[in-house]
Structures are given as structure tokens and as C-alpha cells.
Design a protein around this motif. Structure first.
Motif, PDB file in Angstrom:
ATOM      1  N   TYR A  11       0.746  -1.353  -0.238  1.00  0.00           N
ATOM      2  CA  TYR A  11      -0.224   0.055  -0.108  1.00  0.00           C
ATOM      3  C   TYR A  11       0.945   1.652  -0.073  1.00  0.00           C
ATOM      4  CZ  TYR A  11      -4.667  -2.925   0.983  1.00  0.00           C
ATOM      5  OH  TYR A  11      -5.341  -3.484   0.878  1.00  0.00           O
ATOM      6  N   PRO A  12       0.213   2.326  -0.535  1.00  0.00           N
ATOM      7  CA  PRO A  12       1.359   3.414  -0.506  1.00  0.00           C
ATOM      8  C   PRO A  12       1.773   4.712   0.952  1.00  0.00           C
ATOM      9  CG  PRO A  12      -0.308   3.778  -1.813  1.00  0.00           C
ATOM     10  CD  PRO A  12      -1.167   2.666  -1.695  1.00  0.00           C
ATOM     11  N   ASP A  13       0.684   4.123   2.031  1.00  0.00           N
ATOM     12  CA  ASP A  13       1.050   4.158   2.917  1.00  0.00           C
ATOM     13  C   ASP A  13       0.725   3.211   3.971  1.00  0.00           C
ATOM     14  OD1 ASP A  13       0.917   5.187   5.514  1.00  0.00           O
ATOM     15  OD2 ASP A  13      -0.099   7.078   5.258  1.00  0.00           O
ATOM     16  N   PRO A  14       1.458   1.893   3.994  1.00  0.00           N
ATOM     17  CA  PRO A  14       0.941   0.671   5.272  1.00  0.00           C
ATOM     18  C   PRO A  14       1.016   1.288   6.124  1.00  0.00           C
ATOM     19  CG  PRO A  14       3.582   0.154   3.321  1.00  0.00           C
ATOM     20  CD  PRO A  14       2.663   1.695   3.481  1.00  0.00           C
ATOM     21  N   LYS A  15       1.428   2.233   6.699  1.00  0.00           N
ATOM     22  CA  LYS A  15       1.591   2.214   8.855  1.00  0.00           C
ATOM     23  C   LYS A  15       0.145   2.701   8.299  1.00  0.00           C
ATOM     24  CE  LYS A  15       3.231   4.850  12.865  1.00  0.00           C
ATOM     25  NZ  LYS A  15       1.077   5.239  12.739  1.00  0.00           N
ATOM     26  N   ARG A  16      -0.924   3.220   8.168  1.00  0.00           N
ATOM     27  CA  ARG A  16      -2.009   3.851   7.983  1.00  0.00           C
ATOM     28  C   ARG A  16      -2.953   2.945   8.345  1.00  0.00           C
ATOM     29  NH1 ARG A  16      -6.891   5.771   5.375  1.00  0.00           N
ATOM     30  NH2 ARG A  16      -5.679   5.068   3.020  1.00  0.00           N
ATOM     31  N   VAL A  17      -2.769   1.975   7.285  1.00  0.00           N
ATOM     32  CA  VAL A  17      -3.548   0.449   6.513  1.00  0.00           C
ATOM     33  C   VAL A  17      -3.557  -0.057   8.454  1.00  0.00           C
ATOM     34  CG1 VAL A  17      -4.100  -1.841   5.395  1.00  0.00           C
ATOM     35  CG2 VAL A  17      -3.239   0.843   3.952  1.00  0.00           C
ATOM     36  N   ILE A  18      -2.060  -0.488   8.568  1.00  0.00           N
ATOM     37  CA  ILE A  18      -2.031  -1.138   9.555  1.00  0.00           C
ATOM     38  C   ILE A  18      -2.902  -0.693  11.297  1.00  0.00           C
ATOM     39  CG2 ILE A  18      -0.109  -1.802  11.316  1.00  0.00           C
ATOM     40  CD1 ILE A  18       1.697  -2.041   9.153  1.00  0.00           C
ATOM     41  N   ASP A  19      -2.766   0.631  11.252  1.00  0.00           N
ATOM     42  CA  ASP A  19      -3.249   1.195  12.446  1.00  0.00           C
ATOM     43  C   ASP A  19      -5.123   1.267  12.515  1.00  0.00           C
ATOM     44  OD1 ASP A  19      -0.505   2.098  13.527  1.00  0.00           O
ATOM     45  OD2 ASP A  19      -0.647   4.351  12.600  1.00  0.00           O
ATOM     46  N   GLU A 192     -10.508 -13.259   2.783  1.00  0.00           N
ATOM     47  CA  GLU A 192      -8.914 -12.449   2.134  1.00  0.00           C
ATOM     48  C   GLU A 192      -9.353 -10.961   1.598  1.00  0.00           C
ATOM     49  OE1 GLU A 192      -7.790 -13.100  -2.268  1.00  0.00           O
ATOM     50  OE2 GLU A 192      -6.694 -15.335  -0.398  1.00  0.00           O
ATOM     51  N   SER A 193      -8.942 -10.152   1.180  1.00  0.00           N
ATOM     52  CA  SER A 193      -8.838  -8.666   0.285  1.00  0.00           C
ATOM     53  C   SER A 193      -8.069  -9.205  -0.547  1.00  0.00           C
ATOM     54  CB  SER A 193      -8.489  -7.784   1.025  1.00  0.00           C
ATOM     55  OG  SER A 193      -6.681  -7.763   1.499  1.00  0.00           O
ATOM     56  N   ASP A 194      -6.732  -9.220  -0.886  1.00  0.00           N
ATOM     57  CA  ASP A 194      -5.564  -9.426  -1.619  1.00  0.00           C
ATOM     58  C   ASP A 194      -5.586  -8.259  -1.732  1.00  0.00           C
ATOM     59  OD1 ASP A 194      -3.666 -10.374  -3.388  1.00  0.00           O
ATOM     60  OD2 ASP A 194      -5.668 -10.729  -5.277  1.00  0.00           O
ATOM     61  N   GLY A 195      -5.696  -7.010  -1.028  1.00  0.00           N
ATOM     62  CA  GLY A 195      -5.147  -5.522  -1.271  1.00  0.00           C
ATOM     63  C   GLY A 195      -3.942  -5.636  -1.289  1.00  0.00           C
ATOM     64  N   PRO A 196      -3.391  -4.944  -2.407  1.00  0.00           N
ATOM     65  CA  PRO A 196      -4.209  -3.877  -2.534  1.00  0.00           C
ATOM     66  C   PRO A 196      -3.850  -3.967  -4.163  1.00  0.00           C
ATOM     67  CG  PRO A 196      -1.554  -2.826  -2.733  1.00  0.00           C
ATOM     68  CD  PRO A 196      -1.864  -4.608  -1.838  1.00  0.00           C
ATOM     69  N   PHE A 197      -3.607  -5.146  -4.245  1.00  0.00           N
ATOM     70  CA  PHE A 197      -3.983  -5.714  -6.113  1.00  0.00           C
ATOM     71  C   PHE A 197      -5.149  -5.739  -6.721  1.00  0.00           C
ATOM     72  CE2 PHE A 197      -0.050  -7.688  -4.891  1.00  0.00           C
ATOM     73  CZ  PHE A 197       1.087  -7.029  -5.963  1.00  0.00           C
ATOM     74  N   VAL A 198      -6.222  -6.312  -5.815  1.00  0.00           N
ATOM     75  CA  VAL A 198      -7.976  -6.152  -6.127  1.00  0.00           C
ATOM     76  C   VAL A 198      -8.447  -4.982  -5.688  1.00  0.00           C
ATOM     77  CG1 VAL A 198     -10.442  -6.626  -5.251  1.00  0.00           C
ATOM     78  CG2 VAL A 198      -8.927  -8.425  -5.221  1.00  0.00           C
ATOM     79  N   ALA A 203     -10.601   1.432  -7.449  1.00  0.00           N
ATOM     80  CA  ALA A 203      -9.426   1.812  -5.839  1.00  0.00           C
ATOM     81  C   ALA A 203      -9.733   1.059  -5.431  1.00  0.00           C
ATOM     82  CB  ALA A 203     -10.322   2.889  -5.481  1.00  0.00           C
ATOM     83  N   ALA A 204      -8.249   0.715  -5.130  1.00  0.00           N
ATOM     84  CA  ALA A 204      -7.787  -0.250  -3.897  1.00  0.00           C
ATOM     85  C   ALA A 204      -8.363  -1.235  -3.064  1.00  0.00           C
ATOM     86  CB  ALA A 204      -6.933  -0.441  -3.730  1.00  0.00           C
ATOM     87  N   VAL A 205      -8.624  -1.858  -3.112  1.00  0.00           N
ATOM     88  CA  VAL A 205      -9.696  -2.515  -1.478  1.00  0.00           C
ATOM     89  C   VAL A 205      -8.583  -2.489  -0.626  1.00  0.00           C
ATOM     90  CG1 VAL A 205     -11.318  -3.734  -2.993  1.00  0.00           C
ATOM     91  CG2 VAL A 205      -9.510  -5.172  -1.446  1.00  0.00           C
ATOM     92  N   PHE A 206      -9.202  -2.860   0.882  1.00  0.00           N
ATOM     93  CA  PHE A 206      -8.542  -2.255   2.116  1.00  0.00           C
ATOM     94  C   PHE A 206      -8.717  -3.362   2.825  1.00  0.00           C
ATOM     95  CE2 PHE A 206      -8.239   1.465   0.502  1.00  0.00           C
ATOM     96  CZ  PHE A 206      -7.071   1.984   1.266  1.00  0.00           C
ATOM     97  N   PRO A 207      -8.294  -4.496   3.787  1.00  0.00           N
ATOM     98  CA  PRO A 207      -8.612  -5.603   4.825  1.00  0.00           C
ATOM     99  C   PRO A 207     -10.194  -5.326   5.141  1.00  0.00           C
ATOM    100  CG  PRO A 207      -6.791  -4.827   5.792  1.00  0.00           C
ATOM    101  CD  PRO A 207      -6.896  -3.343   3.892  1.00  0.00           C
ATOM    102  N   TRP A 208     -10.875  -4.009   5.625  1.00  0.00           N
ATOM    103  CA  TRP A 208     -11.926  -4.046   5.893  1.00  0.00           C
ATOM    104  C   TRP A 208     -13.151  -4.294   4.568  1.00  0.00           C
ATOM    105  CZ3 TRP A 208      -7.551  -0.452   6.668  1.00  0.00           C
ATOM    106  CH2 TRP A 208      -8.030  -0.020   5.649  1.00  0.00           C
TER     107      TRP A 208
END
Length: 253
Positions: A11-19, A192-198, A203-208
Motif C-alpha cells: 500500500y502507498p501508506d502501509p502504516k495508515r492501513v495497519i493502524d 481475504e482482501s488481496d489488497g491492494p491488488f484487488v 480503487a484498491a480494496v483494504f482489509p476491511w
């Protein structure tokens, strides 16, 4: 929520997604595409107990990264989960099939010698070949077929072999994907999401985004979402026990 196949580091901003995953309490299997990405990716989530980082070598890039097999072997004792690995039978990958096969076999052999691992597997247009290789390495561990897209016959073969499956919003975009999900054993199913490939609507999907899949499973299983989540949580507990039954110590990036 459970996202058993996500490329957090891409992801462009992994920390934001992780948080946000931590805030929402999402269990994530963070897969990697190269061994050299594992340490950095694992460090991103070393204080997040619900996020595990898998060691991978993606079949679509083995021709470029097969030199990293030695690094893979040096890291395998640090992990309980392997992924993303497997075979790819797409037209752009066929010419690299010998490299893919050699690398996949070597990794399965490593997993077996390490005591078995839970493996998140890529099998696009190569489901039968992946199953044939898994049968040759019965000690490799527990196979989880991510975004399975093979035939109904191959799905039955995989189910009979004891494979698990992770499914997500990408599969819900096609009638075939939905039909395959309907035939998967609910006791060996994870989301699963398979983000950010899906991507959905560009727009790329996120885990949620797995919430959409949970809702679909409720329709298929004809039960409330709460029961779907209970089944998935139980499946995650089982797969976690399988992962912990191997010889891997606590991960240390």
C-alpha cells in the motif's frame, strides 16, 4: 474480521492501513512477494499481535528473484506462515514455468524439513499443477488456496486433499467465483482482501473490505452474519493451532 491474504507492504501508506486494522481489530496475514521484503514488513507490525507476516516468493517474479531462495531458506525458521508462493499458468508466465516449478518444489521441501508450515498459495490457471506438487510433498504443511479460480473438478480435488481456501471481494466480481465459493467447505474457509491488488470501482480494496464477503457467505449459508463470523473465527483458531504445531519459534524480524 479476518483478512488471510493481504499485501500490507505494497500500500502507498502501509502504516495508515495497519493502524486502521488495529483500530478495527482485524486479524491479518500479511503476505510478501520476495524474501527480501520479509524483515521490513514484519517490523511494521511487530507490536500488532493480530497481524502475522508470511514469508513469500511470488511465482510471477521467480525468474527475477530465484536468487533469493537462499535467503528464503535462512528465514524459514523465523516464520509460521509462508506466502505468497505457488504457480501461475497465465500466458505471460508460461515461459518461466521451469523456474516456477523448481522454486515451488524447493520451497515445499524446505517447509517439510522445517516441520510444516501454513502456506498461502497462488494457483491461477495452475490449480491442477499446484495440487500435484502438494501431493509430492505431504509434509510441507497446510495449504490455503488463495483466490481459487480453477474448475469445479479441481475444487473437489483440492477439498478432498484437505486444502483450505481464502476468498474475497475479487471473487465476488464474477459468477464463476461466487459458484466456487458456494462449493467450498465452510469449516476450511477464511476471508481475504488481496489488497491492494484487488480494485473495486478503480480503487484498491483494504482489509476491511472482507465485510462484503462475510455478507455474501451469510446469503450462501442462509444464516446471520454473526454466525458466519463465529464460523470464520473458529476456522482461524484452528489454522492458528496448525501453524503453531510446526517447529517455528516466535517470529523475530
Amino acid at each position: 474480521m479476518i483478512d488471510f491474504h493481504c499485501h500490507l507492504d505494497l500500500y502507498p501508506d502501509p502504516k495508515r492501513v495497519i493502524d486502521e486494522c488495529v483500530r478495527r481489530g482485524i486479524h491479518v496475514l500479511s503476505v510478501t512477494t520476495t524474501p527480501s521484503a520479509w524483515r521490513g514488513t514484519a517490523k511494521l507490525t511487530q507490536t500488532c499481535p493480530r497481524i502475522q507476516t508470511a514469508l513469500g516468493l511470488h511465482p510471477q517474479i521467480v525468474q527475477e528473484r530465484k536468487i533469493e531462495l537462499q535467503l528464503f531458506e535462512s528465514l524459514i525458521d523465523n516464520v509460521r506462515y509462508i506466502g505468497e508462493i505457488g504457480l501461475d499458468g497465465g500466458p505471460e508466465s508460461k515461459k518461466h514455468h521451469p523456474d516456477q516449478l523448481r522454486v515451488f518444489r524447493k520451497i515445499l521441501d524446505m517447509c517439510g524439513k522445517a516441520g510444516g508450515r501454513v502456506m498461502s498459495l497462488h494457483s491461477r490457471r495452475a490449480a491442477n499443477d499446484v495440487l500435484l506438487e502438494l501431493k509430492k510433498f505431504p509434509d510441507a504443511g497446510t495449504p490455503v488456496l488463495h483466490w481459487f479460480s480453477g474448475s469445479k473438478a479441481e475444487l473437489k480435488m483440492a477439498s478432498d486433499f484437505g486444502c483450505w481456501f481464502s476468498v474475497g471481494p475479487g471473487m465476488l466480481r464474477s459468477a464463476k467465483g461466487k459458484e466456487l465459493i458456494k462449493s467450498m467447505p465452510r469449516s476450511r474457509l477464511l476471508t481475504e482482501s488481496d489488497g491492494p491488488f484487488v480494485e473495486i470501482r478503480g480503487a484498491a480494496v483494504f482489509p476491511w473490505a472482507v465485510e462484503e464477503t462475510v455478507s455474501f457467505l451469510g446469503e450462501v449459508w442462509k444464516c446471520p452474519v454473526s454466525e458466519v463470523n463465529e464460523q470464520l473465527a473458529n476456522n482461524l483458531r484452528i489454522i492458528g493451532k496448525l501453524a503453531n504445531s510446526g517447529d517455528a519459534p516466535n517470529p523475530s524480524p
